[in-house]
Design a protein around this motif. Sequence first.
Motif, PDB file in Angstrom:
ATOM      1  N   VAL A 105      67.619   8.456 -40.622  1.00  0.00           N
ATOM      2  CA  VAL A 105      66.783   9.489 -41.226  1.00  0.00           C
ATOM      3  C   VAL A 105      66.719   9.186 -42.717  1.00  0.00           C
ATOM      4  N   ILE A 106      65.531   8.811 -43.177  1.00  0.00           N
ATOM      5  CA  ILE A 106      65.382   8.259 -44.517  1.00  0.00           C
ATOM      6  C   ILE A 106      64.551   9.187 -45.388  1.00  0.00           C
ATOM      7  N   LEU A 107      65.021   9.405 -46.599  1.00  0.00           N
ATOM      8  CA  LEU A 107      64.260  10.151 -47.593  1.00  0.00           C
ATOM      9  C   LEU A 107      63.286   9.198 -48.282  1.00  0.00           C
ATOM     10  N   ASP A 108      62.002   9.464 -48.138  1.00  0.00           N
ATOM     11  CA  ASP A 108      61.003   8.680 -48.861  1.00  0.00           C
ATOM     12  C   ASP A 108      60.218   9.589 -49.802  1.00  0.00           C
ATOM     13  N   GLY A 109      60.883  10.679 -50.177  1.00  0.00           N
ATOM     14  CA  GLY A 109      60.297  11.595 -51.145  1.00  0.00           C
ATOM     15  C   GLY A 109      60.915  11.343 -52.512  1.00  0.00           C
ATOM     16  N   GLY A 110      61.897  12.191 -52.888  1.00  0.00           N
ATOM     17  CA  GLY A 110      62.502  12.029 -54.195  1.00  0.00           C
ATOM     18  C   GLY A 110      61.491  12.324 -55.289  1.00  0.00           C
ATOM     19  N   LYS A 111      61.688  11.751 -56.442  1.00  0.00           N
ATOM     20  CA  LYS A 111      60.777  11.947 -57.563  1.00  0.00           C
ATOM     21  C   LYS A 111      59.559  11.043 -57.399  1.00  0.00           C
ATOM     22  N   ASN A 112      58.387  11.648 -57.426  1.00  0.00           N
ATOM     23  CA  ASN A 112      57.118  10.920 -57.300  1.00  0.00           C
ATOM     24  C   ASN A 112      56.992  10.198 -55.962  1.00  0.00           C
ATOM     25  N   GLY A 113      57.596  10.734 -54.924  1.00  0.00           N
ATOM     26  CA  GLY A 113      57.456  10.134 -53.600  1.00  0.00           C
ATOM     27  C   GLY A 113      56.028  10.242 -53.102  1.00  0.00           C
ATOM     28  N   GLN A 114      55.640   9.313 -52.241  1.00  0.00           N
ATOM     29  CA  GLN A 114      54.248   9.246 -51.791  1.00  0.00           C
ATOM     30  C   GLN A 114      54.028   9.901 -50.428  1.00  0.00           C
ATOM     31  N   ILE A 115      55.095  10.168 -49.687  1.00  0.00           N
ATOM     32  CA  ILE A 115      54.936  10.778 -48.373  1.00  0.00           C
ATOM     33  C   ILE A 115      54.406  12.206 -48.550  1.00  0.00           C
ATOM     34  N   PRO A 116      53.494  12.663 -47.687  1.00  0.00           N
ATOM     35  CA  PRO A 116      52.961  14.022 -47.828  1.00  0.00           C
ATOM     36  C   PRO A 116      54.054  15.078 -47.750  1.00  0.00           C
ATOM     37  N   THR A 117      53.871  16.160 -48.484  1.00  0.00           N
ATOM     38  CA  THR A 117      54.831  17.261 -48.503  1.00  0.00           C
ATOM     39  C   THR A 117      54.947  17.897 -47.116  1.00  0.00           C
ATOM     40  N   ASN A 118      56.184  18.304 -46.768  1.00  0.00           N
ATOM     41  CA  ASN A 118      56.469  18.968 -45.481  1.00  0.00           C
ATOM     42  C   ASN A 118      56.053  18.100 -44.295  1.00  0.00           C
ATOM     43  N   THR A 119      56.379  16.820 -44.368  1.00  0.00           N
ATOM     44  CA  THR A 119      55.985  15.872 -43.323  1.00  0.00           C
ATOM     45  C   THR A 119      57.141  14.926 -43.029  1.00  0.00           C
ATOM     46  N   ALA A 120      57.324  14.633 -41.753  1.00  0.00           N
ATOM     47  CA  ALA A 120      58.280  13.607 -41.329  1.00  0.00           C
ATOM     48  C   ALA A 120      57.618  12.764 -40.247  1.00  0.00           C
ATOM     49  N   TYR A 121      57.732  11.457 -40.366  1.00  0.00           N
ATOM     50  CA  TYR A 121      57.181  10.543 -39.373  1.00  0.00           C
ATOM     51  C   TYR A 121      58.320  10.001 -38.514  1.00  0.00           C
ATOM     52  N   PHE A 122      58.113  10.042 -37.205  1.00  0.00           N
ATOM     53  CA  PHE A 122      59.085   9.533 -36.233  1.00  0.00           C
ATOM     54  C   PHE A 122      58.560   8.166 -35.774  1.00  0.00           C
ATOM     55  N   ILE A 123      59.266   7.115 -36.176  1.00  0.00           N
ATOM     56  CA  ILE A 123      58.757   5.753 -36.050  1.00  0.00           C
ATOM     57  C   ILE A 123      59.500   4.975 -34.977  1.00  0.00           C
ATOM     58  N   ASN A 124      58.749   4.365 -34.079  1.00  0.00           N
ATOM     59  CA  ASN A 124      59.278   3.302 -33.228  1.00  0.00           C
ATOM     60  C   ASN A 124      58.780   2.009 -33.856  1.00  0.00           C
ATOM     61  N   SER A 125      59.652   1.345 -34.595  1.00  0.00           N
ATOM     62  CA  SER A 125      59.224   0.229 -35.443  1.00  0.00           C
ATOM     63  C   SER A 125      58.760  -0.998 -34.656  1.00  0.00           C
ATOM     64  N   GLU A 126      58.974  -0.997 -33.341  1.00  0.00           N
ATOM     65  CA  GLU A 126      58.474  -2.104 -32.526  1.00  0.00           C
ATOM     66  C   GLU A 126      56.946  -2.120 -32.507  1.00  0.00           C
ATOM     67  N   TYR A 127      56.329  -0.987 -32.838  1.00  0.00           N
ATOM     68  CA  TYR A 127      54.885  -0.864 -32.667  1.00  0.00           C
ATOM     69  C   TYR A 127      54.136  -0.552 -33.963  1.00  0.00           C
ATOM     70  N   ILE A 128      54.804  -0.711 -35.103  1.00  0.00           N
ATOM     71  CA  ILE A 128      54.154  -0.573 -36.405  1.00  0.00           C
ATOM     72  C   ILE A 128      54.409  -1.873 -37.166  1.00  0.00           C
ATOM     73  N   HIS A 129      53.364  -2.438 -37.773  1.00  0.00           N
ATOM     74  CA  HIS A 129      53.490  -3.760 -38.390  1.00  0.00           C
ATOM     75  C   HIS A 129      52.804  -3.817 -39.750  1.00  0.00           C
ATOM     76  N   TYR A 130      53.498  -4.411 -40.703  1.00  0.00           N
ATOM     77  CA  TYR A 130      52.940  -4.699 -42.020  1.00  0.00           C
ATOM     78  C   TYR A 130      52.449  -6.134 -41.979  1.00  0.00           C
ATOM     79  N   ARG A 131      51.116  -6.346 -42.141  1.00  0.00           N
ATOM     80  CA  ARG A 131      50.505  -7.639 -41.876  1.00  0.00           C
ATOM     81  C   ARG A 131      49.791  -8.219 -43.109  1.00  0.00           C
ATOM     82  N   PRO A 132      50.524  -8.781 -44.055  1.00  0.00           N
ATOM     83  CA  PRO A 132      49.860  -9.448 -45.175  1.00  0.00           C
ATOM     84  C   PRO A 132      49.356 -10.840 -44.776  1.00  0.00           C
TER      85      PRO A 132
END
Length: 329
Positions: free
Chosen positions: A258-285
Amino acid sequence: MASPQVQSIDWGDVVTTTLENRSKTLADNITNNNALLEYISTETFDGGREIIQELSYGANQTFMFYSGYEFLNVSLNDTMTAARYPIKQAAISVVLSGLEQIQNSGMSAMKNLIQQRVKNAEATFWNQMSAAIYSDGTGWGGKQINGLAAMISKAPTSGVVGGIDRASQVWWRNVSVNANTDARGLITATNVQSYFNSTCIGLKRNSQGVDTIVADNNIYLSYLSSLQAIQRITTDRGKQGIGFTGLKYFGAGKEVDVILDGGKNGQIPTNTAYFINSEYIHYRPYSGRNFKVIGGDRQNINQDAIVRLMGWAGNLTTDGPQYQAVLWQ
């Protein structure tokens, strides 16, 4: 004869060298300083008109139990397709005017000026990419990358993701849990674990399931408060050890970060949590333009300045939004 005090400096070459030396650092910083990108896979691609993400959407219907000489089912059935994502591009410039070149003609001053410009460009690039990770892809006139707001939507019954229309393809929809309308009420330390439990259990699939929950300040604090009564302590091992504030959740037979990606100037939308199965999300540069210097000198014929560009191309993709969820209020 030239004065020994005069130094001949190729500004364009020094800027390019500095950018090239920093490009790998920038690429690493993008992934290492964004909680979501740190947990999902980075998979470069080598070119093409689109980013193709192959996926399986149906069971093989030829399976059967049989006896003796019974005819087996060898009919053709379509179980595979592909999601297609456009290649998005981004660039930033480092500019030096002729006056700045004169004012910083010494080697030490020149290097310091260039390094400061490059660091500023890196910080700007990182901030924009971090924001884009959570976007719906409509920013910058639709040229922004497709972020979680598109792939793990709060309204998953409409919209097109990877060329597949969720309105007609029910299997392509993510789970959306709206605490504003849920009988359990708004998320608090009292009910947050109930929300986590039901969401993770609902996404459990054989040995797979949610492996990362990325939360804003409010939901993270609710979960933290729910654990303090039993003195649950954050770990300093693993990925939390590189600087992310993280807790553990054990649900549906699996340990989840369970990771905090908010903090100061965080980019995640307020009052939101994403439940990720990382096998199916990909960063593709794109391998050839993953924070790389683009081209050579650029200089307008009517302007006393040199320009260098650093570019990126790629997208965020998914081949399984149905295994992801968003909890919000």
